[in-house]
Motif scaffolding. Structure first.
Motif, PDB file in Angstrom:
ATOM      1  N   LEU A  11       0.818  -1.205   0.000  1.00 38.66           N
ATOM      2  CA  LEU A  11       0.000   0.000   0.000  1.00 38.66           C
ATOM      3  C   LEU A  11       0.857   1.263   0.000  1.00 38.66           C
ATOM      4  CD1 LEU A  11      -2.452   1.850   0.517  1.00 38.66           C
ATOM      5  CD2 LEU A  11      -2.363   1.156   2.918  1.00 38.66           C
ATOM      6  N   THR A  12       1.961   1.253   0.701  1.00 41.37           N
ATOM      7  CA  THR A  12       2.774   2.457   0.859  1.00 41.37           C
ATOM      8  C   THR A  12       3.279   2.977  -0.484  1.00 41.37           C
ATOM      9  OG1 THR A  12       3.458   1.697   3.050  1.00 41.37           O
ATOM     10  CG2 THR A  12       4.763   3.444   2.044  1.00 41.37           C
ATOM     11  N   ALA A  13       3.746   2.058  -1.340  1.00 41.13           N
ATOM     12  CA  ALA A  13       4.234   2.489  -2.659  1.00 41.13           C
ATOM     13  C   ALA A  13       3.110   3.147  -3.452  1.00 41.13           C
ATOM     14  CB  ALA A  13       4.792   1.295  -3.419  1.00 41.13           C
ATOM     15  N   LEU A  14       1.941   2.500  -3.477  1.00 34.54           N
ATOM     16  CA  LEU A  14       0.803   3.064  -4.208  1.00 34.54           C
ATOM     17  C   LEU A  14       0.359   4.381  -3.598  1.00 34.54           C
ATOM     18  CD1 LEU A  14      -1.398   2.905  -6.346  1.00 34.54           C
ATOM     19  CD2 LEU A  14      -2.717   1.435  -4.793  1.00 34.54           C
ATOM     20  N   ALA A  15       0.409   4.470  -2.263  1.00 31.01           N
ATOM     21  CA  ALA A  15      -0.039   5.683  -1.586  1.00 31.01           C
ATOM     22  C   ALA A  15       0.803   6.891  -1.981  1.00 31.01           C
ATOM     23  CB  ALA A  15      -0.003   5.487  -0.072  1.00 31.01           C
ATOM     24  N   PHE A  16       2.134   6.733  -1.980  1.00 35.24           N
ATOM     25  CA  PHE A  16       3.004   7.853  -2.348  1.00 35.24           C
ATOM     26  C   PHE A  16       2.752   8.302  -3.790  1.00 35.24           C
ATOM     27  CE2 PHE A  16       6.053   6.616   1.158  1.00 35.24           C
ATOM     28  CZ  PHE A  16       5.981   7.830   1.818  1.00 35.24           C
ATOM     29  N   ILE A  17       2.656   7.330  -4.710  1.00 32.02           N
ATOM     30  CA  ILE A  17       2.460   7.684  -6.118  1.00 32.02           C
ATOM     31  C   ILE A  17       1.078   8.315  -6.314  1.00 32.02           C
ATOM     32  CG2 ILE A  17       2.288   6.749  -8.459  1.00 32.02           C
ATOM     33  CD1 ILE A  17       4.325   4.596  -7.607  1.00 32.02           C
ATOM     34  N   SER A  18       0.065   7.804  -5.613  1.00 29.98           N
ATOM     35  CA  SER A  18      -1.290   8.355  -5.732  1.00 29.98           C
ATOM     36  C   SER A  18      -1.372   9.770  -5.164  1.00 29.98           C
ATOM     37  CB  SER A  18      -2.285   7.444  -5.017  1.00 29.98           C
ATOM     38  OG  SER A  18      -2.300   6.152  -5.587  1.00 29.98           O
ATOM     39  N   MET A  19      -0.643  10.023  -4.074  1.00 28.60           N
ATOM     40  CA  MET A  19      -0.639  11.381  -3.523  1.00 28.60           C
ATOM     41  C   MET A  19       0.001  12.356  -4.507  1.00 28.60           C
ATOM     42  SD  MET A  19      -0.037  11.019   0.588  1.00 28.60           S
ATOM     43  CE  MET A  19       1.226   9.744   0.595  1.00 28.60           C
ATOM     44  N   GLY A  20       1.034  11.897  -5.206  1.00 28.28           N
ATOM     45  CA  GLY A  20       1.615  12.730  -6.253  1.00 28.28           C
ATOM     46  C   GLY A  20       0.616  13.005  -7.364  1.00 28.28           C
ATOM     47  N   GLN A  21      -0.119  11.977  -7.748  1.00 24.39           N
ATOM     48  CA  GLN A  21      -1.163  12.139  -8.777  1.00 24.39           C
ATOM     49  C   GLN A  21      -2.221  13.133  -8.314  1.00 24.39           C
ATOM     50  OE1 GLN A  21      -1.934  11.902 -12.190  1.00 24.39           O
ATOM     51  NE2 GLN A  21      -1.442   9.717 -11.993  1.00 24.39           N
ATOM     52  N   THR A  22      -2.531  13.114  -7.021  1.00 23.55           N
ATOM     53  CA  THR A  22      -3.533  14.034  -6.474  1.00 23.55           C
ATOM     54  C   THR A  22      -3.114  15.479  -6.659  1.00 23.55           C
ATOM     55  OG1 THR A  22      -4.163  12.398  -4.807  1.00 23.55           O
ATOM     56  CG2 THR A  22      -4.819  14.670  -4.382  1.00 23.55           C
ATOM     57  N   ALA A  65      -5.692   2.407  -0.127  1.00 22.27           N
ATOM     58  CA  ALA A  65      -5.843   1.304   0.828  1.00 22.27           C
ATOM     59  C   ALA A  65      -6.932   0.337   0.367  1.00 22.27           C
ATOM     60  CB  ALA A  65      -6.174   1.857   2.212  1.00 22.27           C
ATOM     61  N   LEU A  66      -8.040   0.877  -0.139  1.00 18.08           N
ATOM     62  CA  LEU A  66      -9.129   0.015  -0.596  1.00 18.08           C
ATOM     63  C   LEU A  66      -8.694  -0.808  -1.805  1.00 18.08           C
ATOM     64  CD1 LEU A  66     -12.023  -0.932  -0.351  1.00 18.08           C
ATOM     65  CD2 LEU A  66     -12.735   1.021  -1.733  1.00 18.08           C
ATOM     66  N   ILE A  67      -7.971  -0.193  -2.735  1.00 14.25           N
ATOM     67  CA  ILE A  67      -7.484  -0.932  -3.907  1.00 14.25           C
ATOM     68  C   ILE A  67      -6.602  -2.097  -3.470  1.00 14.25           C
ATOM     69  CG2 ILE A  67      -5.969  -0.798  -5.922  1.00 14.25           C
ATOM     70  CD1 ILE A  67      -6.953   2.081  -6.293  1.00 14.25           C
ATOM     71  N   GLN A  68      -5.655  -1.800  -2.569  1.00 13.06           N
ATOM     72  CA  GLN A  68      -4.748  -2.845  -2.112  1.00 13.06           C
ATOM     73  C   GLN A  68      -5.492  -3.916  -1.328  1.00 13.06           C
ATOM     74  OE1 GLN A  68      -1.444  -2.594  -3.209  1.00 13.06           O
ATOM     75  NE2 GLN A  68      -1.668  -4.755  -2.698  1.00 13.06           N
ATOM     76  N   GLN A  69      -6.506  -3.500  -0.569  1.00 15.43           N
ATOM     77  CA  GLN A  69      -7.285  -4.464   0.199  1.00 15.43           C
ATOM     78  C   GLN A  69      -8.058  -5.404  -0.729  1.00 15.43           C
ATOM     79  OE1 GLN A  69     -10.677  -2.970   2.371  1.00 15.43           O
ATOM     80  NE2 GLN A  69     -10.286  -4.347   4.098  1.00 15.43           N
ATOM     81  N   ILE A  70      -8.602  -4.851  -1.803  1.00 16.71           N
ATOM     82  CA  ILE A  70      -9.337  -5.677  -2.758  1.00 16.71           C
ATOM     83  C   ILE A  70      -8.406  -6.715  -3.389  1.00 16.71           C
ATOM     84  CG2 ILE A  70     -10.463  -5.645  -5.020  1.00 16.71           C
ATOM     85  CD1 ILE A  70     -11.719  -2.981  -4.203  1.00 16.71           C
ATOM     86  N   LEU A  71      -7.219  -6.285  -3.785  1.00 15.54           N
ATOM     87  CA  LEU A  71      -6.255  -7.210  -4.379  1.00 15.54           C
ATOM     88  C   LEU A  71      -5.927  -8.345  -3.420  1.00 15.54           C
ATOM     89  CD1 LEU A  71      -3.783  -4.655  -6.034  1.00 15.54           C
ATOM     90  CD2 LEU A  71      -5.593  -5.960  -7.145  1.00 15.54           C
ATOM     91  N   ASN A  72      -5.830  -8.015  -2.150  1.00 17.73           N
ATOM     92  CA  ASN A  72      -5.477  -9.011  -1.140  1.00 17.73           C
ATOM     93  C   ASN A  72      -6.667  -9.888  -0.768  1.00 17.73           C
ATOM     94  OD1 ASN A  72      -5.044  -9.440   2.177  1.00 17.73           O
ATOM     95  ND2 ASN A  72      -3.275  -9.885   0.874  1.00 17.73           N
ATOM     96  N   ALA A  73      -7.854  -9.260  -0.627  1.00 20.67           N
ATOM     97  CA  ALA A  73      -9.027 -10.000  -0.161  1.00 20.67           C
ATOM     98  C   ALA A  73      -9.473 -11.037  -1.173  1.00 20.67           C
ATOM     99  CB  ALA A  73     -10.165  -9.022   0.128  1.00 20.67           C
ATOM    100  N   THR A  74      -9.349 -10.745  -2.473  1.00 17.72           N
ATOM    101  CA  THR A  74      -9.777 -11.723  -3.480  1.00 17.72           C
ATOM    102  C   THR A  74      -8.988 -13.022  -3.348  1.00 17.72           C
ATOM    103  OG1 THR A  74      -8.267 -10.648  -5.043  1.00 17.72           O
ATOM    104  CG2 THR A  74     -10.591 -10.043  -5.168  1.00 17.72           C
ATOM    105  N   THR A  75      -7.734 -12.923  -2.930  1.00 18.55           N
ATOM    106  CA  THR A  75      -6.922 -14.129  -2.728  1.00 18.55           C
ATOM    107  C   THR A  75      -7.462 -14.940  -1.551  1.00 18.55           C
ATOM    108  OG1 THR A  75      -4.965 -13.000  -3.581  1.00 18.55           O
ATOM    109  CG2 THR A  75      -4.596 -14.990  -2.271  1.00 18.55           C
ATOM    110  N   PHE A  76      -7.748 -14.280  -0.437  1.00 20.19           N
ATOM    111  CA  PHE A  76      -8.230 -14.972   0.756  1.00 20.19           C
ATOM    112  C   PHE A  76      -9.663 -15.488   0.584  1.00 20.19           C
ATOM    113  CE2 PHE A  76      -4.586 -12.889   2.518  1.00 20.19           C
ATOM    114  CZ  PHE A  76      -4.147 -13.743   3.510  1.00 20.19           C
TER     115      PHE A  76
END
Length: 818
Positions: A545-556, A773-784
């Motif tokens: 999540l941290t990697a995506l968060a930093f890049i997404s904040m830049g996009q914001t 966080a929701l995007i990363q959670q979805i990627l993880n939850a589909t596996t479980f």
């Protein structure tokens, strides 16, 4: 007495069009100097020169006796020159309080109480927390006036300030002008209303065709002389003759007990050949009622037009509506006169669904000639026309649609005397042709001269009707001020309901929804698989999540300006590829440190290149960043055609270190998000970022460095992408040129889920963090949950659709009915 502002021999040309020719003007402290002229006479251009937003070709500007070689908006503000534009320089995506803070230094207005008192001075009752795009045209104008008054300027320029205001608000404005002149302020007052000149001005100057045509103390010149200077000819009469009562035919429009937002149980009858006016203090329901007649708002009750009951789309198809704010609702500003005029009549001009160009051209040219629209060509951009001629284009569109009834809301607002007279004539001609006309106007004198009958609104109710000889300015005003009706729903209003609605429209509503969705999805997944909250999984998810968060904040940051950066994905991949050559086992700490410096420099250079291409190269943000997307990806593949160069395990260990279940890098990301959020709300950088995205032209008028703000946004985005690339490097542990590409789409998705507007001006870094966080959670939850990889894309797509639908709905509902 030394003039506080002097303009000498000012000239300005726009291509072959001469806007100003050797214009000289002096204004003195403590005096009100009226500036008159038709639309297109050069008044606004001259005031643009005086306020620093327009640079003259030649001429000399002197402020308080000092020559100013180049006057910018920033310098004008520092020299004590403030301007209230005819079209308010407000920032629609920001709150009333934020608009004031952007325009007024803190030392002038310290806190909320002072802001509220400032608004109260000019007769505004809006709340500081209201978003400006929810305000009416009049409320926006009062906000603009309040900002200018707060500056206590040496020179106050008022460009048509009363056009959208009612009588009470106008009088409060005039009182503020009197107080300003008593303090020694020089006021330049642009208006089309001669009565206002008599009421407020000391001197008057007339412009026509970019030249001074005359001037004198107001007491020394009569209205006829002023009119001759303004229009260059005699005006026999302002209003055309009314139709005799006998010529008014059967009832065309019959409205019974119509109720909607802003009006209740309104009844109205309009006959063929008749012009009916709707009067009342601005905000008392007449404009919403007119929109209901046009089928533009929901309402209850009965509307019968030519014997047929109608509502919604039937009304839209059968009526022609001229809005009060022609720029926001009446004109397609990027299109030509022809395209604007013909758009409502295209079905009639088409054969088998294809518009016949010859018929369209002939129809528009004929209507333009009949309405005396002054334009170089019907192919000219509609915004190149003066205000009066723009309004005639709106009328041309209405008439080409061949409506059963014409509805006009403040049809002469911001229109000069000559054009106003022509508009009256056109409306009377329309009525004589058998098409009834309903007009909303805040000018009682206009209603007296134009209308056969006047219906008066107060607090959303019809409180009186005047006909024939009863239609006088005095009777209209007496009926308005003597009304005692109360709104039926006034006692039922719940403050808590309005506060809840306000909360749901705010920037943080998406964050609350995302947090609830994240908790619900987490609980559901855990109930099906207890390993979901195992320490290893929690740490892994938060690290990803941290990697995506930093890049997404830049996009914001970029999206907040109204742009977009498609290059963030390949940039992060390239930075990892660069690291794979130097940040490897066996290299010295100095080499590794140098690698990080190179990565940072590459990121900054990429952001700078994007910004320069967009702001100075004439590229759209999509074109510029897509070009860099391809270029950066090509360089990555050139450097590393295949995976290679394993990242030092010691470095990855540092980057992925955690305290308990929580990676340190994630804590840093949260702190960065909070810091950026605070900066967005409370610093000049953040307000400037939102201002530029909200309304670039207004931001420029307020002295914000628009180009610098855009370029800096792309640089900041690239630097935050650098931080994301460090975490990506730690996750994959090898130089892979393809790994970063997916972050472009994911970062945009996170920003949209977080509630940001792709049009700019709105958003939240906290929302973006939760979106990631929701995007990363979805990627993880589909596996479980033992779902296939395709479900990851299905879920993301559904979430984006839901977020976009909710955002669009909220934004539409936030717009107050004018």
């Amino acid at each position: 007495m030394i003039p506080v502002l002097s303009l000498a021999e000012v000239a300005k040309n726009y291509g072959a069009v001469r806007a100003l020719a050797d214009v000289s003007l002096e204004v003195f402290p403590g005096r009100v100097h009226a500036l008159l002229g038709e639309n297109g006479a050069g008044k606004s251009t001259l005031m643009g020169v005086a306020s620093g937003s327009v640079q003259p070709d030649t001429g000399r500007i002197t402020v308080a006796g000092e020559h100013v070689p180049t006057l910018s908006t920033d310098l004008a503000t520092r020299l004590g020159i403030a301007i209230v534009h005819q079209h308010p320089a407000v920032l629609p995506d920001m709150t009333v309080a934020e608009n004031i803070r952007v325009a007024v230094p803190t030392e002038r207005v310290h806190g909320s109480a002072e802001m509220a008192a400032l608004l109260n001075k000019v007769g505004s009752r809006v709340r500081l927390a209201d978003r400006v795009d929810s305000l009416s045209v009049a409320q926006k104008q009062l906000l603009e006036v309040a900002k200018a008054i707060a500056l206590e300027p040496k020179v106050l320029i008022l460009d048509e300030p009363t056009a959208p205001l009612g009588a009470d608000q106008t009088e409060m404005l005039f009182e503020q002008v009197r107080q300003a002149t008593a303090r020694g302020t020089a006021v330049i007052y642009i208006t089309h209303r001669l009565a206002e000149v008599r009421q407020i001005a000391d001197e008057v100057t007339v412009l026509r065709d970019g030249r001074i045509r005359g001037g004198a103390p107001v007491a020394d010149i009569d209205d006829d002389a002023l009119l001759r200077m303004i229009v260059g000819r005699e005006l026999a009469t302002t209003f055309p003759d009314k139709n005799p009562v006998a010529e008014r035919e059967t009832i065309s429009l019959d409205v019974e007990n119509l109720s909607g937002e802003g009006f209740q149980d309104a009844c109205l009858q309009v006959r063929h050949g008749e012009i009916v006016g709707l009067a009342g203090i601005v905000g008392n329901g007449q404009s919403p009622f007119l929109r209901a007649l046009a089928g533009l708002v929901r309402c209850t009750g009965q509307i019968t037009l030519d014997g047929e009951r109608m509502r919604g789309r039937e009304l839209v198809a059968s009526t022609a509506y001229m809005p009060a704010d022609r720029h926001a609702e009446g004109l397609m500003q990027a299109m030509s006169v022809r395209e604007n005029a013909a758009v409502s009549a295209l079905p009639a001009l088409a054969r088998t669904g294809v518009v016949r160009r010859d018929r369209e051209h002939a129809a528009v040219a004929g209507e333009v000639e009949r309405l005396s629209v002054k334009t170089a060509s019907i192919e000219a951009n509609v915004m190149s026309l003066s205000g009066g001629n723009q309004q005639k284009v709106v009328m041309a569109r209405a008439l080409l649609a061949k409506p059963k009834i014409l509805l006009a809301d403040e049809p002469t607002q911001g229109v000069d005397v000559g054009a106003r007279s022509e508009i009256y004539r056109i409306m009377r001609d329309v009525a004589r042709s058998g098409v009834p006309v309903v007009v909303v106007s805040s000018d009682a004198k206009e209603l007296e001269g134009l209308c056969d009958r006047v219906v008066v609104f107060s607090r959303g109710h019809v409180v009186g009707e005047l006909a024939g000889d009863e239609v006088t300015e005095e009777n209209i005003t007496a009926t308005v001020v003597g009304a005692t009706t109360l709104r039926k729903d006034e006692a039922k209003r719940e403050p808590s309901t309005s506060r809840l609605r306000h909360l749901l429209k705010g920037d943080y509503a998406p964050s609350v929804i995302l947090a609830l969705v994240i908790l619900a999805l987490g609980a559901y997944t855990f109930s099906h698989n207890a390993r979901y909250l195992a320490p290893f999984n929690v740490i892994s998810v938060l690290t990803l999540l941290t990697a995506l968060a930093f890049i997404s904040m830049g996009q914001t940051v970029v999206i907040m300006t109204g742009g977009i950066d498609l290059s963030v994905g390949p940039l992060s991949g390239l930075l990892v590829v660069i690291a794979s050559f130097f940040v490897v086992d066996g290299k010295s700490p100095l080499i590794m440190a140098l690698a990080f410096v190179i990565m940072l420099a590459v990121a900054a250079a990429s952001g700078l290149l994007n910004g320069v291409l967009v702001r100075y190269g004439g590229f759209t943000s999509v074109a510029a960043t897509l070009t860099l997307y391809i270029g950066l990806q090509g360089v990555s593949l050139l450097l590393r055609p295949f995976q290679g160069g394993y990242i030092s395990t010691k470095v990855t260990g540092y980057l992925t270190a955690s305290i308990g279940y929580v990676p340190i890098a994630f804590v840093v990301a949260v702190l960065v998000a909070v810091a950026l959020e605070l900066a967005l709300r409370f610093t000049s950088w953040g307000r400037g970022l939102r201002a530029v995205g909200s309304h670039e032209e207004s931001a420029g008028r307020l002295g914000i460095k628009v180009n610098r703000t855009h370029v800096l946004a792309y640089v900041v985005c690239a630097l935050l992408t650098f931080l994301g690339a460090l975490l990506l490097m730690a996750q994959i542990g090898v130089g892979d040129p393809t790994q970063g590409v997916s972050y472009t789409l994911s970062s945009i998705t996170a920003v949209v889920l977080g509630g940001a507007s792709l049009l700019g001006g709105r958003g939240s870094f906290i929302g973006t963090l939760l979106g990631a966080a929701l995007i990363q959670q979805i990627l993880n939850a589909t596996t479980f949950l033992n779902l296939g990889q395709s479900w990851q894309y299905f879920f993301q797509g559904i979430l984006i659709l839901i977020a976009a639908a909710i955002y669009t709905r909220a934004r539409m509902r936030s717009r107050v009915i004018q």
